[in-house]
Design a protein around this motif. Structure first.
Motif, short mmCIF file in Angstrom:
data_model
loop_
_atom_site.label_atom_id
_atom_site.label_comp_id
_atom_site.label_asym_id
_atom_site.label_seq_id
_atom_site.Cartn_x
_atom_site.Cartn_y
_atom_site.Cartn_z
N SER A 102 0.84 -1.20 0.00
CA SER A 102 0.00 0.00 0.00
C SER A 102 0.87 1.25 0.00
O SER A 102 1.93 1.32 0.63
CB SER A 102 -0.97 -0.02 1.19
OG SER A 102 -0.38 0.64 2.28
N LEU A 103 0.40 2.22 -0.74
CA LEU A 103 1.12 3.48 -0.90
C LEU A 103 1.31 4.18 0.45
O LEU A 103 2.37 4.71 0.75
CB LEU A 103 0.31 4.36 -1.85
CG LEU A 103 0.89 5.62 -2.44
CD1 LEU A 103 0.11 5.99 -3.67
CD2 LEU A 103 0.87 6.77 -1.48
N THR A 104 0.27 4.13 1.25
CA THR A 104 0.32 4.83 2.53
C THR A 104 1.31 4.18 3.49
O THR A 104 1.79 4.81 4.42
CB THR A 104 -1.07 4.86 3.19
OG1 THR A 104 -1.65 3.56 3.06
CG2 THR A 104 -1.96 5.87 2.53
N GLU B 234 4.50 6.46 4.59
CA GLU B 234 3.76 6.82 5.79
C GLU B 234 4.19 8.17 6.37
O GLU B 234 3.37 9.06 6.60
CB GLU B 234 3.94 5.71 6.84
CG GLU B 234 2.96 5.84 7.98
CD GLU B 234 3.26 4.88 9.11
OE1 GLU B 234 3.98 3.88 8.86
OE2 GLU B 234 2.79 5.13 10.23
N ILE B 235 5.52 8.32 6.55
CA ILE B 235 6.03 9.54 7.20
C ILE B 235 5.77 10.76 6.33
O ILE B 235 5.31 11.81 6.79
CB ILE B 235 7.54 9.40 7.48
CG1 ILE B 235 7.77 8.20 8.40
CG2 ILE B 235 8.10 10.67 8.09
CD1 ILE B 235 9.21 7.75 8.47
N GLU B 236 6.08 10.61 5.03
CA GLU B 236 5.92 11.74 4.11
C GLU B 236 4.46 12.19 4.05
O GLU B 236 4.17 13.38 4.10
CB GLU B 236 6.39 11.35 2.70
CG GLU B 236 7.90 11.19 2.55
CD GLU B 236 8.41 9.82 2.97
OE1 GLU B 236 7.58 8.98 3.41
OE2 GLU B 236 9.63 9.59 2.90
N ILE B 237 3.58 11.20 3.94
CA ILE B 237 2.17 11.55 3.80
C ILE B 237 1.67 12.25 5.06
O ILE B 237 1.00 13.28 4.99
CB ILE B 237 1.32 10.29 3.50
CG1 ILE B 237 1.64 9.80 2.08
CG2 ILE B 237 -0.18 10.57 3.64
CD1 ILE B 237 0.99 8.49 1.68
N GLN B 238 2.08 11.72 6.19
CA GLN B 238 1.66 12.32 7.44
C GLN B 238 2.09 13.79 7.52
O GLN B 238 1.31 14.67 7.86
CB GLN B 238 2.30 11.53 8.59
CG GLN B 238 1.56 11.66 9.89
CD GLN B 238 2.24 10.85 10.98
OE1 GLN B 238 3.38 10.40 10.83
NE2 GLN B 238 1.54 10.65 12.05
#
Lengths: 601, 380
Positions: free
Chosen positions: B335-337, B341-345
């Motif tokens: 999954s992309l998220t 994870e860190i970048e998206i957050q």
């Protein structure tokens, strides 16, 4: 290699001021004695580190062995131990000199005796060495050998004993070798006594552990022998001994009076300490050699890995550098802004720069370096006295009774036409004028008492630029003196950044704060939001600048399916960010932490 | 993912090089054109063979100036493609055209050969700026060409428009947009001028003859573009692209959705699902290779999984609809998220990206500083 009779061995150093031609002379000696062929000759062979060659200076001591047949037809072994020429490294010089019986004092025929030359002569005399003056670069049109000879008299050397050379042109090289043979005393050690050898340098080899460079005083050393390091009592079995020819060359045994290296599977770099005495574990000598006083660091700065996970790598790298650089000190330190790192102590600014560069080049570390600081003595109102080498640790103002800062005696030598601008600078930097004397018709020596903190903040570069590069600077620690000092804090995006704090003189605090905020504005790139930068003393904000927000940054053009081009641009952007340290929500580039050094440029 | 490919055909000739252009193009010369056309014919066969006569969903004839070729030559190229490739029944065939070089015959022939989308390099409706840009057409040429195309039943026309020109005011840009809207093309690409090295503009900039407009004004123009076009039924679907409903550029969407496209012509880029690469840029060198029966690939790199992931992100996020998390997971088995994870957050926290209804996309603010956002997704 058969044993050489001790009276056919000569151990000597070359001491000189930076740029007076030491390395070139060493190269010629190597060439002449066939230690290295002309074909193999890389310019300045003895300066083996890339850094040394680039900067044209010697940082590390180096040893090389030469075979020489003298005019009388006798075969000699000459061991040359090269020494650094910069003021920061006199400690290295003293190490090398302790392993010799004589020294060539190289003086530039047009520059004459300089501050550093004098300092090195004193070191040589302390070590009881025979000094052979060599007036070099006599081929230059500006050469004035007679003037230099007069200066030799002034410093207590016999001008008639001086040799005239041009290392560049290969003039007088044989005379130098003859003088070494005839004037430097042979070693006087005793081959039959228990082993006693002095470690004058160590390097770390990732395969064989620590390699020690030593001079045997008494006895001999060979593979298979059990040796003991006298300061620690640790014992090792020698696996290899050899000489420098000039690359390491294995031999069967090294005897008293000789210079060589040793590998003994010494894993821990601390077990091959420079200045230690090596002896035979099964038949030890009674008393170790005096060794060296470790040099005291004068300048401190914080070194932090850009990537937090490199902390262990940084530790290993510092350990390894420390092995052959006892003057480097380091202790773990934590910064709110920069995370985990080390507070490192250096002999001077150049030493600091070199260590930093070696860490980055040889160990591939990305580092953030904080601005250099000196050690302040803080007298607190409750009677406690603190030694502070990191401005961030300074107690709050109302807890401080007084602050003392280190003062040095600074000697500036320069042609008289530049005296005005040098004095102006020294005064700007809180220097107290002590003396001015003419060394001859044109050359002047200015003596000032100056706060060391001013010197470490780029004083030398400023001095050079104001005197068209003619001035030389030498300084020695004098003592501590009370001063009106305050801690200047920098707030980025309203948060104080401990690594940007500095201690400055009250009188200049306002100006420095303003300049520093301005510089930081230049260094910190536009972020996604507006970033205020403030300089403050205690709770008083004395200056404010704002880094504008990045408003539009988008690649709109499509480039017809050329994805790699778009990606390249984004990669560059990402790389740029990598070299920055994330402090709170702001990305600060490495150079910004040294911004205080560039004030006034 | 679809099995269908896009096909890009590069026509490397121009009547005159524009002052901002650093694309691969040279002055037209009849002998060279005919040599190029022969080489292109060989390349069509070689590429079709290499991929076993693949099915195409789009063809895009770009340049240079495709309209510098005669209608006959353009038809021939398309007919050759028809013979060698398997063409999708609702194939989109776009041709870029320079209003200054379009003729009625040319439009008729290309229409007959299947061109169903016309992309006009309008750039501006202000003659003063057109001259400055080094364009060979005038505002009237645009209107004439546009009307001609409509008369010949071209029902999908796009305009390329350029803003942030040195000396341009917000009002002047609005005027250009208004005049475009009045004519009513189905699609508008609007992008800011980027002064590339080795262009006339770069030289002028260095000599101080022109001055870049401020970032602030550039941003104002960009925001105004989005606003004005939306008021007039043009919806932004990509950073620089707007269309009436149902008229997105299918070919360009292949790039942004990181799907496969093949390349013909010197300097043309391709991505075949494994390799990303491009053809030899020098036209004679290109011809020489094909004359010897070889493909003229200058360089190609097999993409790693990580590279494919990065590219899916930096391309997909350019689209307003962003990236479907489900499709991503299907393609990469992760999954992309989770990967980001860190970048998206962080980026969600800064209101630069948003996640909703199973898609990840740029916010309006994120789009304005998309480089900052997209670079966070570079892993290597």
């Amino acid at each position: 290699m058969t044993q050489v009779s001790q009276n056919k061995i000569r151990n000597f150093s070359i001491i000189a001021h930076v740029d007076h031609g030491k390395s070139t002379l060493a190269d010629r000696l190597l060439e002449f004695t066939g230690a290295i062929s002309e074909r193999e000759m890389e310019e300045q062979l003895l300066d083996t580190m890339d850094l040394e060659r680039e900067r044209g200076i010697t940082i590390k001591a180096q040893a090389v062995r030469m075979d020489y047949e003298s005019e009388t037809g006798d075969d000699y072994v000459l061991n040359l131990i090269d020494t650094p020429g910069h003021v920061d490294f006199s400690y290295e010089v003293s190490r090398s000199l302790a392993a010799c019986e004589g020294a060539l004092l190289v003086i530039d025929a047009s520059q004459g005796v300089e501050a550093q030359t004098l300092a090195n002569i004193y070191l040589a005399l302390e070590n009881d060495l025979e000094i052979i003056p060599v007036i070099n670069k006599i081929d230059l049109p500006s050469a004035d050998a007679d003037r230099v000879k007069e200066e030799l008299i002034d410093i207590g050397l016999d001008p008639d004993e001086a040799l005239l050379t041009s290392a560049k042109e290969g003039i007088g090289i044989e005379d130098v070798l003859e003088a070494v043979v005839n004037r430097v005393p042979a070693p006087d050690g005793n081959q039959d006594e228990p082993l006693k050898a002095l470690i004058f340098d160590s390097v770390y080899d990732s395969y064989r552990g620590a390699i020690s460079y030593f001079r045997v005083i008494n006895g001999s050393i060979k593979p298979g022998m059990n040796i003991e390091m006298m300061s620690t009592g640790k014992k090792f079995e020698v696996s290899e001994v050899g000489v420098f020819a000039p690359q390491r060359k294995e031999v069967d045994e090294i005897h008293s009076g000789e210079v060589g290296y040793m590998a003994a599977s010494i894993k821990n770099v601390k077990d091959a300490r420079v200045g230690d005495t090596i002896t035979d574990a099964d038949n030890p000598t009674a008393k170790p050699l005096p060794g060296y006083q470790p040099a005291k660091p004068m300048v401190y700065c914080g070194l932090y890995p850009v990537e937090g996970e490199d902390y262990e790598l940084l530790k290993d790298a510092l350990d390894k550098l420390k092995l052959n650089d006892a003057s480097l000190t380091f202790e773990p330190e934590t910064s709110e802004a920069l995370g985990f790192g080390y507070r490192c102590g250096f002999l001077g600014l150049l030493h600091m720069e070199i260590i930093q560069e070696r860490l980055e080049r040889e160990y591939d570390l990305d580092l953030v370096t904080t601005a250099p600081s000196v050690v302040y003595k803080i007298y607190k109102t409750d009677g406690e006295v603190l030694e502070i080498e990191n401005p961030a640790n300074m107690p709050e103002r109302h807890h401080i009774e007084k602050i003392e800062e280190p003062i040095v005696k600074a000697e500036i030598m320069l042609p008289d036409e530049h005296v005005g601008s040098a004095m102006e600078l020294a005064e700007e930097k809180r220097g107290k004028f002590k003396n001015m004397e003419y060394l001859d018709e044109v050359r002047v020596r200015l003596t000032y008492d100056m706060p060391l903190s001013e010197i470490v903040l780029d004083f030398f570069d400023n001095l050079k630029s104001r005197t068209k590069g003619y001035a030389t600077l030498d300084y020695e620690f004098k003592g501590y003196q009370e001063a009106e000092l305050v801690k200047l804090d920098i707030l980025v995006n309203k948060d104080p950044v401990d690594a940007l704090s500095c201690i400055v003189h009250d009188e200049f605090a306002y100006e420095i704060g303003r300049e520093l905020a301005k510089k930081l504005k230049e260094y910190i790139p536009e972020q996604m939001f507006e970033v205020p930068i403030q300089a403050a003393i205690g709770n008083d904000v004395i200056a404010r600048e704002t880094v504008k927000a990045k408003r539009k940054d988008v690649l709109q053009k499509c480039y017809g399916g050329d994805v790699s081009r778009k990606k390249k641009l984004l990669k560059q952007q990402k790389e740029g960010k990598k070299r920055m340290k994330q402090v709170g929500s702001v990305e600060i580039p490495q150079e910004a932490f040294m911004a205080v050094l560039t004030i006034g440029d | 993912m679809t099995e269908d490919y896009g096909l890009y055909i590069h026509i490397p000739f121009c009547a005159q090089k524009c002052h901002y252009c650093d694309f691969n193009s040279i002055a037209a010369d009849d002998d060279l054109i005919s040599r190029y056309l022969d080489a292109l014919k060989k390349e069509i066969k070689l590429v079709a063979d290499k991929y076993y006569s693949p099915q195409l969903q789009t063809i895009y004839i770009g340049g240079g100036t495709p309209s510098i070729l005669s209608g006959q030559d353009l038809s021939t190229i398309l007919n050759q493609c028809r013979q060698k490739f398997d063409l999708n029944s609702n194939l989109e065939i776009t041709m870029e055209a320079n209003p200054g070089t379009l003729s009625e015959e040319q439009l008729r022939l290309t229409k007959q050969a299947g061109v169903n989308r016309l992309s006009l390099g309008v750039q501006s409706f202000n003659n003063q700026f057109l001259t400055k840009l080094g364009r060979i057409h005038s505002k009237d040429d645009v209107i004439t060409s546009y009307r001609l195309a409509r008369e010949l039943d071209f029902d999908n026309i796009s305009f390329d428009l350029m803003f942030a020109l040195p000396g341009q005011s917000l009002n002047q840009w609005e005027n250009t947009l208004q005049q475009a809207i009045e004519l009513g093309p189905e699609h508008i690409s609007a992008y800011n001028l980027k002064i590339e090295p080795n262009t006339v503009f770069a030289q002028w900039l260095e000599e101080g003859k022109i001055e870049k407009i401020s970032e602030e004004l550039d941003l104002k123009m960009y925001r105004r573009t989005i606003e004005l076009l939306e008021e007039n039924n043009y919806y932004q679907y990509e950073i620089s692209n707007f269309s009436q409903p149902g008229y997105n550029s299918r070919h360009n969407k292949i790039y942004w959705q990181n799907q496969e496209y093949l390349a013909l012509g010197p300097g043309a880029h391709f991505y075949d699902g494994q390799f990303r690469g491009y053809n030899i840029t020098d036209i004679k060198d290109y011809c020489h290779h094909l004359e010897a029966g070889q493909l003229a690939i200058a360089e190609q790199n097999k993409l790693s999984r990580v590279e494919k992931i990065e590219e899916t992100l930096i391309l997909g996020l350019r689209l307003n609809q962003g990236i479907s998390l489900a499709e991503f997971k299907k393609k990469f088995n992760q999954s992309l998220t989770e990967i980001y994870e860190i970048e998206i957050q962080k980026l969600v926290g800064q209101d630069l990206i948003n996640q909703s209804k199973g898609r990840l996309f740029l916010t309006d603010h994120g789009r304005e500083i998309a480089n900052q956002v997209l670079s966070s997704f570079i892993l290597s």
